[in-house]
Design a protein around this motif. Structure first.
Motif, mmCIF file in Angstrom:
data_model
loop_
_atom_site.group_PDB
_atom_site.id
_atom_site.type_symbol
_atom_site.label_atom_id
_atom_site.label_comp_id
_atom_site.label_asym_id
_atom_site.label_seq_id
_atom_site.Cartn_x
_atom_site.Cartn_y
_atom_site.Cartn_z
ATOM 1 N N SER A 516 -1.287 2.682 0.201
ATOM 2 C CA SER A 516 -2.521 1.908 0.213
ATOM 3 C C SER A 516 -3.358 2.112 -1.054
ATOM 4 O O SER A 516 -3.289 3.159 -1.715
ATOM 5 C CB SER A 516 -3.364 2.286 1.430
ATOM 6 O OG SER A 516 -3.831 3.625 1.304
ATOM 7 N N ARG A 517 -4.135 1.093 -1.378
ATOM 8 C CA ARG A 517 -5.058 1.179 -2.510
ATOM 9 C C ARG A 517 -6.046 2.337 -2.308
ATOM 10 O O ARG A 517 -6.420 3.030 -3.259
ATOM 11 C CB ARG A 517 -5.837 -0.126 -2.673
ATOM 12 C CG ARG A 517 -4.996 -1.303 -3.124
ATOM 13 C CD ARG A 517 -5.850 -2.569 -3.218
ATOM 14 N NE ARG A 517 -6.848 -2.462 -4.271
ATOM 15 C CZ ARG A 517 -6.696 -2.934 -5.500
ATOM 16 N NH1 ARG A 517 -5.564 -3.546 -5.844
ATOM 17 N NH2 ARG A 517 -7.652 -2.812 -6.397
ATOM 18 N N GLU A 518 -6.424 2.534 -1.046
ATOM 19 C CA GLU A 518 -7.361 3.619 -0.722
ATOM 20 C C GLU A 518 -6.781 4.960 -1.139
ATOM 21 O O GLU A 518 -7.462 5.786 -1.764
ATOM 22 C CB GLU A 518 -7.656 3.602 0.786
ATOM 23 C CG GLU A 518 -8.533 4.753 1.255
ATOM 24 C CD GLU A 518 -8.643 4.810 2.771
ATOM 25 O OE1 GLU A 518 -9.197 5.793 3.258
ATOM 26 O OE2 GLU A 518 -8.165 3.885 3.449
ATOM 27 N N THR A 519 -5.503 5.153 -0.830
ATOM 28 C CA THR A 519 -4.851 6.415 -1.187
ATOM 29 C C THR A 519 -4.662 6.524 -2.696
ATOM 30 O O THR A 519 -4.885 7.569 -3.294
ATOM 31 C CB THR A 519 -3.494 6.539 -0.477
ATOM 32 O OG1 THR A 519 -3.698 6.472 0.944
ATOM 33 C CG2 THR A 519 -2.814 7.853 -0.824
ATOM 34 N N LEU A 520 -4.239 5.439 -3.310
ATOM 35 C CA LEU A 520 -4.018 5.441 -4.760
ATOM 36 C C LEU A 520 -5.309 5.716 -5.522
ATOM 37 O O LEU A 520 -5.281 6.277 -6.621
ATOM 38 C CB LEU A 520 -3.433 4.090 -5.205
ATOM 39 C CG LEU A 520 -1.986 3.807 -4.780
ATOM 40 C CD1 LEU A 520 -1.651 2.332 -4.996
ATOM 41 C CD2 LEU A 520 -1.010 4.690 -5.552
ATOM 42 N N PRO A 560 1.176 2.010 5.790
ATOM 43 C CA PRO A 560 1.855 3.258 6.150
ATOM 44 C C PRO A 560 1.520 3.716 7.564
ATOM 45 O O PRO A 560 2.394 4.139 8.320
ATOM 46 C CB PRO A 560 1.331 4.256 5.107
ATOM 47 C CG PRO A 560 0.937 3.421 3.946
ATOM 48 C CD PRO A 560 0.423 2.151 4.535
ATOM 49 N N ALA A 561 0.234 3.602 7.930
ATOM 50 C CA ALA A 561 -0.183 4.067 9.249
ATOM 51 C C ALA A 561 0.301 3.153 10.367
ATOM 52 O O ALA A 561 0.515 3.590 11.494
ATOM 53 C CB ALA A 561 -1.703 4.194 9.302
ATOM 54 N N SER A 562 0.502 1.868 10.072
ATOM 55 C CA SER A 562 0.865 0.913 11.120
ATOM 56 C C SER A 562 2.375 0.732 11.240
ATOM 57 O O SER A 562 2.842 0.071 12.162
ATOM 58 C CB SER A 562 0.223 -0.446 10.848
ATOM 59 O OG SER A 562 0.726 -0.984 9.640
ATOM 60 N N GLY A 563 3.161 1.292 10.314
ATOM 61 C CA GLY A 563 4.611 1.109 10.348
ATOM 62 C C GLY A 563 5.214 1.623 11.641
ATOM 63 O O GLY A 563 5.001 2.769 12.036
ATOM 64 N N GLY A 564 5.964 0.755 12.302
ATOM 65 C CA GLY A 564 6.613 1.161 13.544
ATOM 66 C C GLY A 564 5.736 1.011 14.763
ATOM 67 O O GLY A 564 6.196 1.207 15.878
ATOM 68 N N ASP A 586 2.427 8.355 1.613
ATOM 69 C CA ASP A 586 0.992 8.114 1.636
ATOM 70 C C ASP A 586 0.232 9.388 1.996
ATOM 71 O O ASP A 586 -0.749 9.751 1.335
ATOM 72 C CB ASP A 586 0.682 7.004 2.640
ATOM 73 C CG ASP A 586 -0.724 6.428 2.477
ATOM 74 O OD1 ASP A 586 -0.889 5.553 1.612
ATOM 75 O OD2 ASP A 586 -1.635 6.866 3.198
ATOM 76 N N ILE A 587 0.701 10.092 3.011
ATOM 77 C CA ILE A 587 0.020 11.307 3.465
ATOM 78 C C ILE A 587 0.094 12.394 2.401
ATOM 79 O O ILE A 587 -0.898 13.057 2.089
ATOM 80 C CB ILE A 587 0.647 11.812 4.788
ATOM 81 C CG1 ILE A 587 0.313 10.827 5.925
ATOM 82 C CG2 ILE A 587 0.148 13.212 5.121
ATOM 83 C CD1 ILE A 587 1.004 11.148 7.232
ATOM 84 N N ASP A 588 1.294 12.582 1.816
ATOM 85 C CA ASP A 588 1.455 13.630 0.803
ATOM 86 C C ASP A 588 0.587 13.361 -0.419
ATOM 87 O O ASP A 588 0.027 14.285 -1.010
ATOM 88 C CB ASP A 588 2.921 13.735 0.379
ATOM 89 C CG ASP A 588 3.784 14.435 1.436
ATOM 90 O OD1 ASP A 588 3.210 14.855 2.462
ATOM 91 O OD2 ASP A 588 5.005 14.545 1.237
ATOM 92 N N LEU A 589 0.470 12.098 -0.798
ATOM 93 C CA LEU A 589 -0.349 11.770 -1.960
ATOM 94 C C LEU A 589 -1.817 12.096 -1.686
ATOM 95 O O LEU A 589 -2.537 12.590 -2.569
ATOM 96 C CB LEU A 589 -0.189 10.296 -2.321
ATOM 97 C CG LEU A 589 -0.902 9.823 -3.585
ATOM 98 C CD1 LEU A 589 -0.466 10.638 -4.801
ATOM 99 C CD2 LEU A 589 -0.639 8.340 -3.839
ATOM 100 N N LYS A 590 -2.249 11.862 -0.470
ATOM 101 C CA LYS A 590 -3.636 12.182 -0.099
ATOM 102 C C LYS A 590 -3.915 13.676 -0.211
ATOM 103 O O LYS A 590 -5.040 14.079 -0.518
ATOM 104 C CB LYS A 590 -3.920 11.725 1.336
ATOM 105 C CG LYS A 590 -4.115 10.224 1.496
ATOM 106 C CD LYS A 590 -4.360 9.866 2.950
ATOM 107 C CE LYS A 590 -4.556 8.367 3.118
ATOM 108 N NZ LYS A 590 -4.693 7.993 4.552
#
Length: 619
Positions: A516-520, A560-564, A586-590
């Protein structure tokens, strides 16, 4: 001995004695430039001269230079309220209106609204005064009463005085009835006018070479038939001049009459090239955005070069070679096309047919998912590259035409035409991945015009070349820190989507970021994460198409959060076969660990590029 004389002429006397040559470019001054020009005049500053010429037996002057200045004065004459600084020159009068009417006793919001309406009424009053309407001395008082019925009628006489003061302030700001215009009259031969036109613009906004051609080639004529495409050329030319006349506040274009043009059916060579450029852009809607037709320089580039290609002329040689070798106008005329309406129609038809062939190849790959008519043209609008496709096809099919009875070469399909059509889009992608056209310009296009380069053999395209280019592109983006969607990546994503068109069943899709842009954009050591870790967050590995309904289903949740859960990834469509990989990235980047994200972006881009190579190389 000088070829000019200098006089000073009153604006009013000059106004109705002016025409604009057909080769003059459109109005190019911005509103701020116009405002600054009028402000300079109001302060008594010098403002430059007009360059004029009077043809033999002509009643009016031809405006060679100074169009922007003169048309701005005409615009001020008709709409002074757009230039007269009311707030600066009439603030005390506006405050008096607010006080006299009692509007200043209203709540603050109501006061602001009434003040805005009073200013609008003043502007309209000034416009009516400037256009010589019979304006009643009580006009403003009546308008104020309409706007604010609660105003005191006893104030009407005071408002009449305010009206008179405002009109006087406008008349003193710039008095066109007494304004003296410095004029330079060129007295040399009319054959020198195109060169004069080009030279006087050296210090202003530089003329394009096509604008210079338009001035120099005005004597070359093209006789048009009554057929479909010739009629399009004629009507587009007429429509353009009518639009230019409107933009110049009715200032007439020299020697232009729509009735006469339709009767005579003759255009100049520059007019023909311009209209041909428009037709080509519309024929190739998968290659150039529709708005391209509003870009004069691009339309000219396409039109002039298309005609030059048909006659085997390189871009650098359109005006002729050193040593007196003929350029496009003379080659066109010597081939007999000036007075051959049937041949002109055939030339246009065959030209557009080749562009139609190109468009068909590109429309298949560049259609936006879910759309029937919209195409991804953010990267595919480089005109020289597309002109090279036309040049390659034309050279094989017709060669450089030199007479009006030109015909396709016998057996042209087996001479590389069929192979070229198969390779056009492949070569487009290959050249895009390698930036082949960056800085190449006219010289590279010229090599396709004369057959030095071709799209018909393995030196132009092969699977090995595409694989190597894809690998180099992957390496170049791996450490390219980005968040905005890259135009090349956007085009490649669209190409891949068209290979799985059945997976895009809805009518509207948008490009979304996966990580996500938020994470980036999360801060790491005072920097955005994508910058701190040099991540290609806007490139191929991190973008996907998502439909409106899919966006609604996931709501504000990131992909990422909505996958699956809210959104199920389709591996064939998104090239994501395990949604957990994206979530982990996504989580690791955060949490400050970029390697999972880097791996995800690299591997997904690699999978997509491999799919692209397979798609373009399977016969």
């Amino acid at each position: 001995m000088s070829n000019y004389r200098i006089e000073t002429i009153n604006f009013v006397d000059l106004e109705n004695q002016m025409t604009i040559p057909t080769y003059q470019r459109p109005i190019v001054w911005s509103k701020s430039q116009k405002l600054a020009f009028i402000d300079n005049i109001s302060r008594g500053f010098p403002f430059g001269s007009l360059l004029l010429y009077k043809y033999d037996n002509a009643e009016q002057y031809s405006l060679i230079d100074g169009q922007q200045r003169f048309t701005t004065l005409r615009e001020y004459q008709r709409n002074p309220q757009e230039y007269f600084p009311i707030e600066a020159n009439a603030s005390c009068h506006i405050e008096s209106l607010m006080s006299l009417t009692g509007a200043n006793q209203q709540p603050e919001d109501a006061q602001a609204k009434l003040k805005s309406q009073f200013v609008a009424a003043i502007k309209e009053m000034l416009r009516l005064h400037a256009t010589a309407r019979n304006l009643s001395s009580s006009y403003l008082a009546k308008k104020i009463k309409e706007i604010y019925p609660a105003s005191n009628s006893a104030s009407d006489l005071d408002i009449v005085d305010i009206q008179g003061n405002l009109i006087k302030a406008l008349d003193e700001y710039v008095n066109l009835s007494t304004l003296q215009i410095p004029c330079v009259f060129f007295t040399g031969d009319k054959s020198e006018l195109p060169e004069v036109f080009a030279n006087v613009n050296l210090g202003g906004k530089k003329l394009t070479k096509y604008q210079v051609f338009a001035a120099q080639w005005n004597r070359y004529k093209v006789q048009l038939s009554q057929e479909k495409y010739s009629n399009e050329i004629l009507e587009r030319t007429i429509s353009r001049y009518e639009s230019l006349t409107d933009a110049r506040e009715g200032l007439e274009i020299e020697d232009f009459s729509s009735e006469e043009m339709r009767r005579e059916r003759v255009v100049t060579l520059p007019e023909f090239c311009r209209a041909l450029g428009e037709l080509v852009i519309e024929q190739c809607h998968a290659c150039w955005p529709a708005k391209t037709i509003e870009q004069d320089d691009t339309v000219d580039t396409i039109g002039y070069n298309t005609l030059a290609i048909a006659f085997g002329i390189r871009p650098q040689e359109i005006a002729g070679k050193k040593g007196g070798q003929p350029g496009l106008p003379d080659i066109f005329a010597n081939a007999g096309f000036e007075n051959a309406p049937a041949a002109i129609e055939r030339l246009i038809e065959r030209t557009l047919s080749e562009y139609g062939e190109i468009n068909g190849r590109f429309a298949r790959y560049l259609r936006k998912p879910g759309s029937k008519e919209a195409y991804e043209t953010s990267k595919s609008s480089g005109q020289l590259q597309f002109l090279s496709f036309f040049a390659a096809l034309w050279f094989i099919r017709y060669g450089a035409i030199r007479s009006t009875d030109f015909e396709p070469k016998p057996g042209y399909k087996k001479m590389g035409y069929a192979e070229t059509t198969r390779n056009l889009f492949r070569c487009f992608v290959l050249d895009m991945l390698t930036n082949q056209w960056k800085g190449s310009g006219d010289s590279r296009l010229g090599n396709y015009i004369d057959g030095t380069l071709t799209y018909a053999n393995s030196s132009a395209f092969s699977k090995a070349k595409l694989e190597s280019a894809a690998q180099s592109y992957l390496e170049s983006i791996d450490n390219s820190e980005s968040i905005n969607v890259d135009p090349i990546a956007k085009t490649l994503l669209t190409v891949l989507a068209n290979n799985n068109a059945h997976a895009y069943c809805e009518s509207l899709y948008d490009i979304e970021h996966l990580i996500s842009r938020e994470t980036l954009r999360s801060k790491k050591s005072g920097q955005y994460a994508y910058k701190a870790y040099k991540l290609p967050g806007g490139n191929l590995g991190n973008i996907a198409f998502l439909s409106s309904s899919e966006n609604r289903s996931k709501g504000s949740t990131t992909l990422p959060a909505s996958g699956g859960e809210l959104f199920a990834f389709n591996g064939e469509r998104e090239y994501i076969f395990d949604g957990k990989c994206l979530l982990d990235a996504d989580i690791d980047l955060k949490t400050g660990k970029p390697e999972t994200a880097r791996k995800f972006l690299h591997e997904r881009a690699q999978i997509m590029l491999e799919a692209l190579v397979k798609m373009l190389t399977q016969d």
